[in-house]
Scaffold this motif. Structure first.
Motif, mmCIF file in Angstrom:
data_model
loop_
_atom_site.group_PDB
_atom_site.id
_atom_site.type_symbol
_atom_site.label_atom_id
_atom_site.label_comp_id
_atom_site.label_asym_id
_atom_site.label_seq_id
_atom_site.Cartn_x
_atom_site.Cartn_y
_atom_site.Cartn_z
ATOM 1 N N GLY A 6 0.806 -1.220 0.000
ATOM 2 C CA GLY A 6 0.000 0.000 0.000
ATOM 3 C C GLY A 6 0.834 1.262 0.000
ATOM 4 N N SER A 7 2.067 1.171 0.462
ATOM 5 C CA SER A 7 2.928 2.364 0.469
ATOM 6 C C SER A 7 3.254 2.834 -0.946
ATOM 7 N N SER A 55 -5.093 -0.518 -0.583
ATOM 8 C CA SER A 55 -4.783 -1.848 -1.115
ATOM 9 C C SER A 55 -5.372 -2.955 -0.269
ATOM 10 N N VAL A 56 -5.426 -4.139 -0.856
ATOM 11 C CA VAL A 56 -5.853 -5.351 -0.174
ATOM 12 C C VAL A 56 -4.915 -6.494 -0.564
ATOM 13 N N THR A 57 -4.892 -7.524 0.254
ATOM 14 C CA THR A 57 -4.094 -8.705 -0.053
ATOM 15 C C THR A 57 -4.822 -9.552 -1.083
ATOM 16 N N ILE A 83 9.070 -6.150 -3.314
ATOM 17 C CA ILE A 83 10.036 -6.783 -4.206
ATOM 18 C C ILE A 83 9.900 -6.208 -5.611
ATOM 19 N N SER A 84 8.637 -6.046 -6.037
ATOM 20 C CA SER A 84 8.341 -5.519 -7.374
ATOM 21 C C SER A 84 6.952 -4.908 -7.349
ATOM 22 N N SER A 85 6.762 -3.817 -8.090
ATOM 23 C CA SER A 85 5.427 -3.210 -8.122
ATOM 24 C C SER A 85 5.132 -2.618 -9.489
ATOM 25 N N GLY A 86 3.850 -2.550 -9.776
ATOM 26 C CA GLY A 86 3.358 -1.926 -10.995
ATOM 27 C C GLY A 86 2.247 -0.957 -10.623
ATOM 28 N N LYS A 87 1.339 -0.703 -11.578
ATOM 29 C CA LYS A 87 0.256 0.254 -11.333
ATOM 30 C C LYS A 87 -0.824 -0.295 -10.408
ATOM 31 N N THR A 88 -1.083 -1.614 -10.476
ATOM 32 C CA THR A 88 -2.210 -2.160 -9.726
ATOM 33 C C THR A 88 -1.840 -3.253 -8.729
ATOM 34 N N GLN A 89 -0.608 -3.732 -8.758
ATOM 35 C CA GLN A 89 -0.237 -4.752 -7.781
ATOM 36 C C GLN A 89 1.240 -4.672 -7.427
ATOM 37 N N ALA A 90 1.544 -5.240 -6.262
ATOM 38 C CA ALA A 90 2.926 -5.290 -5.780
ATOM 39 C C ALA A 90 3.164 -6.665 -5.172
#
Length: 137
Positions: free
Chosen positions: A68-69, A74-76, A99-106
């Motif tokens: 969420g940061s 965000s949700v799991t 570890i890795s993030s995009g526009k809609t998930q991490a």
């Protein structure tokens, strides 16, 4: 940075289960989060270890804070946890990072430690996918 931490603390304060077990947000910055819980007898299972559900809660919530940061609300989506040894100590601390993030998930990982006599002992490791909250569903 202080605004993000204050925001994170307000979110934790709005989570009834987090309040029930006494969770405290100790670090919240871009791509990282830490949440701790003081160990109490009512959080233990029959062998005297902190219950796996409490350890799992810490990993899950800390993963979501880290994700969420960078994503916002965000949700799991999913997570997996490995318990590596019994959780015995005065306090548990979960430490998560992106570890890795995009526009809609991490994708994030988390390590949960038991603190006893100022020593950290790894008790669980987790990895999860955190998704930006979809407020229409």
């Amino acid at each position: 940075m202080d605004d993000l931490f204050a925001f994170g603390k307000s979110i934790l304060a709005a989570q009834p289960f987090s309040q029930l077990i006494g969770a405290e947000l100790t670090l919240f910055e871009p791509e990282r989060a830490e949440i701790s819980v003081l160990v109490r007898d009512d959080l233990k299972q029959q062998h005297g270890f902190v219950h796996g559900g409490v350890v799992s809660y810490l990993a899950d919530n800390c993963l979501t804070y880290a994700g969420g940061s960078v994503l916002g609300d965000s949700v799991t989506s999913e997570y997996k946890i490995n318990y590596v040894r019994p959780a015995i100590g005065e306090k548990l601390v979960a430490k998560a990072m992106v570890i890795s993030s995009g526009k809609t998930q991490a994708v994030c990982d988390c390590k949960v430690f038991a603190i006893k006599d100022d020593n950290e002992v790894l008790v669980a490791v987790a990895q999860g996918t955190i998704s930006k909250a979809n407020k229409t569903s």
